[in-house]
Scaffold this motif. Structure first.
Motif, PDB file in Angstrom:
ATOM      1  N   SER A  39      69.984   6.968 -68.196  1.00  0.00           N
ATOM      2  CA  SER A  39      70.401   7.460 -66.882  1.00  0.00           C
ATOM      3  C   SER A  39      70.306   6.374 -65.817  1.00  0.00           C
ATOM      4  CB  SER A  39      69.523   8.649 -66.458  1.00  0.00           C
ATOM      5  OG  SER A  39      69.839   9.778 -67.218  1.00  0.00           O
ATOM      6  N   ILE A  40      71.347   6.282 -65.023  1.00  0.00           N
ATOM      7  CA  ILE A  40      71.421   5.240 -64.000  1.00  0.00           C
ATOM      8  C   ILE A  40      70.292   5.452 -62.972  1.00  0.00           C
ATOM      9  CG2 ILE A  40      73.023   6.442 -62.437  1.00  0.00           C
ATOM     10  CD1 ILE A  40      74.644   3.742 -62.475  1.00  0.00           C
ATOM     11  N   ASN A  41      69.682   4.353 -62.537  1.00  0.00           N
ATOM     12  CA  ASN A  41      68.554   4.379 -61.589  1.00  0.00           C
ATOM     13  C   ASN A  41      67.396   5.256 -62.096  1.00  0.00           C
ATOM     14  OD1 ASN A  41      70.268   2.873 -60.026  1.00  0.00           O
ATOM     15  ND2 ASN A  41      69.963   4.034 -58.142  1.00  0.00           N
ATOM     16  N   ASP A  42      67.324   5.464 -63.403  1.00  0.00           N
ATOM     17  CA  ASP A  42      66.257   6.292 -64.029  1.00  0.00           C
ATOM     18  C   ASP A  42      66.242   7.725 -63.495  1.00  0.00           C
ATOM     19  OD1 ASP A  42      65.372   4.004 -65.431  1.00  0.00           O
ATOM     20  OD2 ASP A  42      64.105   3.397 -63.752  1.00  0.00           O
ATOM     21  N   ILE A  43      67.388   8.208 -63.041  1.00  0.00           N
ATOM     22  CA  ILE A  43      67.433   9.548 -62.448  1.00  0.00           C
ATOM     23  C   ILE A  43      67.131  10.612 -63.502  1.00  0.00           C
ATOM     24  CG2 ILE A  43      68.979  11.279 -61.404  1.00  0.00           C
ATOM     25  CD1 ILE A  43      70.347   8.906 -59.941  1.00  0.00           C
ATOM     26  N   ALA A  44      66.110  11.429 -63.218  1.00  0.00           N
ATOM     27  CA  ALA A  44      65.712  12.471 -64.174  1.00  0.00           C
ATOM     28  C   ALA A  44      65.961  13.872 -63.622  1.00  0.00           C
ATOM     29  CB  ALA A  44      64.239  12.316 -64.534  1.00  0.00           C
ATOM     30  N   ALA A  45      65.878  14.016 -62.329  1.00  0.00           N
ATOM     31  CA  ALA A  45      66.190  15.306 -61.701  1.00  0.00           C
ATOM     32  C   ALA A  45      66.917  15.017 -60.401  1.00  0.00           C
ATOM     33  CB  ALA A  45      64.920  16.112 -61.438  1.00  0.00           C
ATOM     34  N   LEU A  46      68.012  15.751 -60.205  1.00  0.00           N
ATOM     35  CA  LEU A  46      68.914  15.469 -59.088  1.00  0.00           C
ATOM     36  C   LEU A  46      69.208  16.749 -58.332  1.00  0.00           C
ATOM     37  CD1 LEU A  46      70.982  13.279 -57.926  1.00  0.00           C
ATOM     38  CD2 LEU A  46      72.658  14.392 -59.419  1.00  0.00           C
ATOM     39  N   ARG A  47      69.288  16.654 -57.004  1.00  0.00           N
ATOM     40  CA  ARG A  47      69.626  17.847 -56.233  1.00  0.00           C
ATOM     41  C   ARG A  47      70.882  17.587 -55.393  1.00  0.00           C
ATOM     42  NH1 ARG A  47      64.552  17.760 -51.917  1.00  0.00           N
ATOM     43  NH2 ARG A  47      64.916  15.670 -51.107  1.00  0.00           N
ATOM     44  N   ASN A  48      71.441  18.655 -54.887  1.00  0.00           N
ATOM     45  CA  ASN A  48      72.586  18.494 -53.991  1.00  0.00           C
ATOM     46  C   ASN A  48      72.072  18.094 -52.606  1.00  0.00           C
ATOM     47  OD1 ASN A  48      71.445  20.893 -53.161  1.00  0.00           O
ATOM     48  ND2 ASN A  48      73.353  22.057 -53.116  1.00  0.00           N
ATOM     49  N   ARG A  49      73.000  17.820 -51.708  1.00  0.00           N
ATOM     50  CA  ARG A  49      72.573  17.316 -50.421  1.00  0.00           C
ATOM     51  C   ARG A  49      71.752  18.365 -49.662  1.00  0.00           C
ATOM     52  NH1 ARG A  49      76.771  14.050 -46.667  1.00  0.00           N
ATOM     53  NH2 ARG A  49      77.345  13.134 -48.657  1.00  0.00           N
ATOM     54  N   ALA A  50      72.139  19.635 -49.808  1.00  0.00           N
ATOM     55  CA  ALA A  50      71.406  20.700 -49.115  1.00  0.00           C
ATOM     56  C   ALA A  50      70.028  20.944 -49.752  1.00  0.00           C
ATOM     57  CB  ALA A  50      72.217  21.997 -49.130  1.00  0.00           C
ATOM     58  N   GLY A  51      69.869  20.537 -51.003  1.00  0.00           N
ATOM     59  CA  GLY A  51      68.567  20.644 -51.655  1.00  0.00           C
ATOM     60  C   GLY A  51      68.326  21.935 -52.421  1.00  0.00           C
ATOM     61  N   ASN A  52      69.259  22.882 -52.361  1.00  0.00           N
ATOM     62  CA  ASN A  52      69.011  24.169 -53.018  1.00  0.00           C
ATOM     63  C   ASN A  52      69.470  24.204 -54.475  1.00  0.00           C
ATOM     64  OD1 ASN A  52      71.704  24.111 -51.775  1.00  0.00           O
ATOM     65  ND2 ASN A  52      71.931  26.157 -52.630  1.00  0.00           N
ATOM     66  N   VAL A  53      70.242  23.194 -54.883  1.00  0.00           N
ATOM     67  CA  VAL A  53      70.703  23.135 -56.278  1.00  0.00           C
ATOM     68  C   VAL A  53      70.075  21.914 -56.929  1.00  0.00           C
ATOM     69  CG1 VAL A  53      72.703  22.908 -57.808  1.00  0.00           C
ATOM     70  CG2 VAL A  53      72.909  24.206 -55.670  1.00  0.00           C
TER      71      VAL A  53
ATOM     72  N   ASN B 144      52.069   5.371 -66.491  1.00  0.00           N
ATOM     73  CA  ASN B 144      51.468   5.078 -65.194  1.00  0.00           C
ATOM     74  C   ASN B 144      52.506   4.903 -64.099  1.00  0.00           C
ATOM     75  OD1 ASN B 144      48.707   4.928 -66.263  1.00  0.00           O
ATOM     76  ND2 ASN B 144      49.494   3.128 -67.358  1.00  0.00           N
ATOM     77  N   GLY B 145      53.663   5.464 -64.340  1.00  0.00           N
ATOM     78  CA  GLY B 145      54.700   5.397 -63.312  1.00  0.00           C
ATOM     79  C   GLY B 145      55.575   4.156 -63.403  1.00  0.00           C
ATOM     80  N   GLU B 146      55.385   3.341 -64.480  1.00  0.00           N
ATOM     81  CA  GLU B 146      56.207   2.134 -64.611  1.00  0.00           C
ATOM     82  C   GLU B 146      57.672   2.512 -64.776  1.00  0.00           C
ATOM     83  OE1 GLU B 146      53.950   3.367 -66.620  1.00  0.00           O
ATOM     84  OE2 GLU B 146      52.908   1.828 -67.772  1.00  0.00           O
ATOM     85  N   ARG B 147      58.526   1.694 -64.232  1.00  0.00           N
ATOM     86  CA  ARG B 147      59.957   1.926 -64.409  1.00  0.00           C
ATOM     87  C   ARG B 147      60.525   0.856 -65.321  1.00  0.00           C
ATOM     88  NH1 ARG B 147      62.251   3.654 -59.562  1.00  0.00           N
ATOM     89  NH2 ARG B 147      64.285   3.252 -60.501  1.00  0.00           N
ATOM     90  N   GLY B 148      61.610   1.173 -65.997  1.00  0.00           N
ATOM     91  CA  GLY B 148      62.259   0.165 -66.842  1.00  0.00           C
ATOM     92  C   GLY B 148      62.953   0.827 -68.010  1.00  0.00           C
ATOM     93  N   ALA B 149      63.829   0.057 -68.653  1.00  0.00           N
ATOM     94  CA  ALA B 149      64.656   0.600 -69.731  1.00  0.00           C
ATOM     95  C   ALA B 149      63.812   1.237 -70.834  1.00  0.00           C
ATOM     96  CB  ALA B 149      65.546  -0.497 -70.305  1.00  0.00           C
ATOM     97  N   GLU B 150      62.627   0.661 -71.106  1.00  0.00           N
ATOM     98  CA  GLU B 150      61.811   1.191 -72.214  1.00  0.00           C
ATOM     99  C   GLU B 150      61.221   2.560 -71.886  1.00  0.00           C
ATOM    100  OE1 GLU B 150      61.188  -1.339 -70.271  1.00  0.00           O
ATOM    101  OE2 GLU B 150      59.067  -1.892 -70.163  1.00  0.00           O
TER     102      GLU B 150
END
Lengths: 96, 245
Positions: free
Chosen positions: B182-196, B170-176
């Motif tokens: 991954s730090i800050n629960d980051i699952a998908a990351l882009r570059n500043r321009a957004g194209n990568v 349900n969108g809960e955040r947390g270690a479990e």
């Protein structure tokens, strides 16, 4: 001559493998083990006999490939400076 | 519009990525890492797997493959580049994305379904999702624990570079709900321009409900929308023919 590059995770980067190995030592009864960090060692043979050139080549290799500067630090050491009686330098001298 | 799927010795998800593109109506072809030209591709996917046996560090050796100079140029010219799993690892090793990927915090290879919430939809890879949508994707990796130092992390957050975060049903955040630390629960990351963009889970593995989830499909549909402006594909049935090797 030969050189050695030691690569370790930076202090601020968690090293779960090091922690696990430290715990295993603890379980084996080794007391007094504090922090333990795991790293990688690269032994590199170089054609040059010039320590300055060797060091600079190893620096460059460490920066370009052997270490990831985002998460890792490296240390460089030159081995067999001619007196150790083993390694490339001595062999080359023997042949000459 | 053609998508190039870059693969290396040890890649193993390139066929799936080609299939996913074709399924949503995009032309796609394999691009071997020894190629020195991208032959006019309009978007690139760096495929998952274990390039060069993961020797030294995951992605460390693949970044120097001949084709990668072109990939770098393509990315800096604003071309869409998606790195999946090992492809994500290669992108961070190259410095096209910030940070690094460490061993999972539990020191386990994790092969499982995982949930992640879409935060940014202004992206060539997520425009077909709804903001806040929770996806169920599959992941399979050992080194997927995203790390960035404090300053880099602040910079990433400030520039809205986190596209998805790991979460519960349900969108809960947390270690479990964070499968790899991954730090800050980051699952998908882009570059500043957004194209990568890079992510560890595999959207190309979940394209139809028969596979347990079809949530990956919209990532490829997003790419089609970005490339062609077409919101719906001609191909709606599974393809019979997969990519030529």
């Amino acid at each position: 001559m030969r050189g050695q590059v030691v690569v370790r995770l930076k202090r601020e980067v968690l090293d779960p493998q090091g922690v696990t190995i430290g715990k295993a030592l603890d379980n084996l009864g080794y007391e007094g083990v504090g922090s333990l960090r795991q790293g990688k060692v690269f032994d590199v043979e170089l054609e040059t006999n010039d320590p300055a050139a060797a060091r600079s080549a190893l620096e460059s290799m460490a920066r370009d490939l052997l270490a990831n500067p985002v998460i890792e630090d490296y240390e460089i050491q030159l081995l067999d400076e001619g007196s150790a009686g083993e390694g490339l330098v001595t062999e080359e001298e023997g042949r000459a | 519009m053609r998508v190039g799927v870059v693969y290396y010795p040890g890649s193993n998800c390139e066929q799936d990525a080609v299939y996913a593109c074709r399924l949503v109506g995009l032309d796609a072809e394999l691009v071997w890492h020894k190629q020195e030209s991208l032959d006019g591709c309009d978007a690139l996917i760096l495929a998952g797997g274990f390039s060069y046996g993961d020797h030294l560090r995951c992605g460390a050796i693949a970044q120097f493959s001949p084709v990668m100079k072109q990939v770098e140029r393509f990315a800096s010219d604003g071309g869409p580049v998606l790195g999946i799993c090992n492809g994500f690892q290669i992108l961070v090793e190259m410095g096209l994305l910030p940070g690094a990927l460490l061993a999972n915090d539990g020191l386990k290879f994790r092969c499982q379904d995982t949930r992640m919430q879409v935060e940014k939809t202004d992206s060539p890879f997520t425009n077909a999702y709804a903001e806040g949508q929770i996806l169920r994707l599959n992941m399979a990796h050992y080194e997927g624990n995203y790390f960035a130092d404090e300053a880099t992390l602040a910079d990433i957050e400030q520039h809205q570079q986190v596209v998805m975060r790991f979460c519960g049903p349900n969108g809960e955040r947390g270690a479990e709900h964070n499968p790899n630390g991954s730090i800050n629960d980051i699952a998908a990351l882009r570059n500043r321009a957004g194209n990568v963009m890079g992510l560890m889970p595999h959207p190309e593995r979940v394209l139809t409900p028969e596979l347990g989830s079809a949530d990956g499909r919209l990532m490829f549909e997003s790419l089609r929308v970005a490339l062609t402006g077409m919101a719906s594909a001609e191909n709606t049935e599974p393809l019979e023919v997969i990519a030529d090797v």
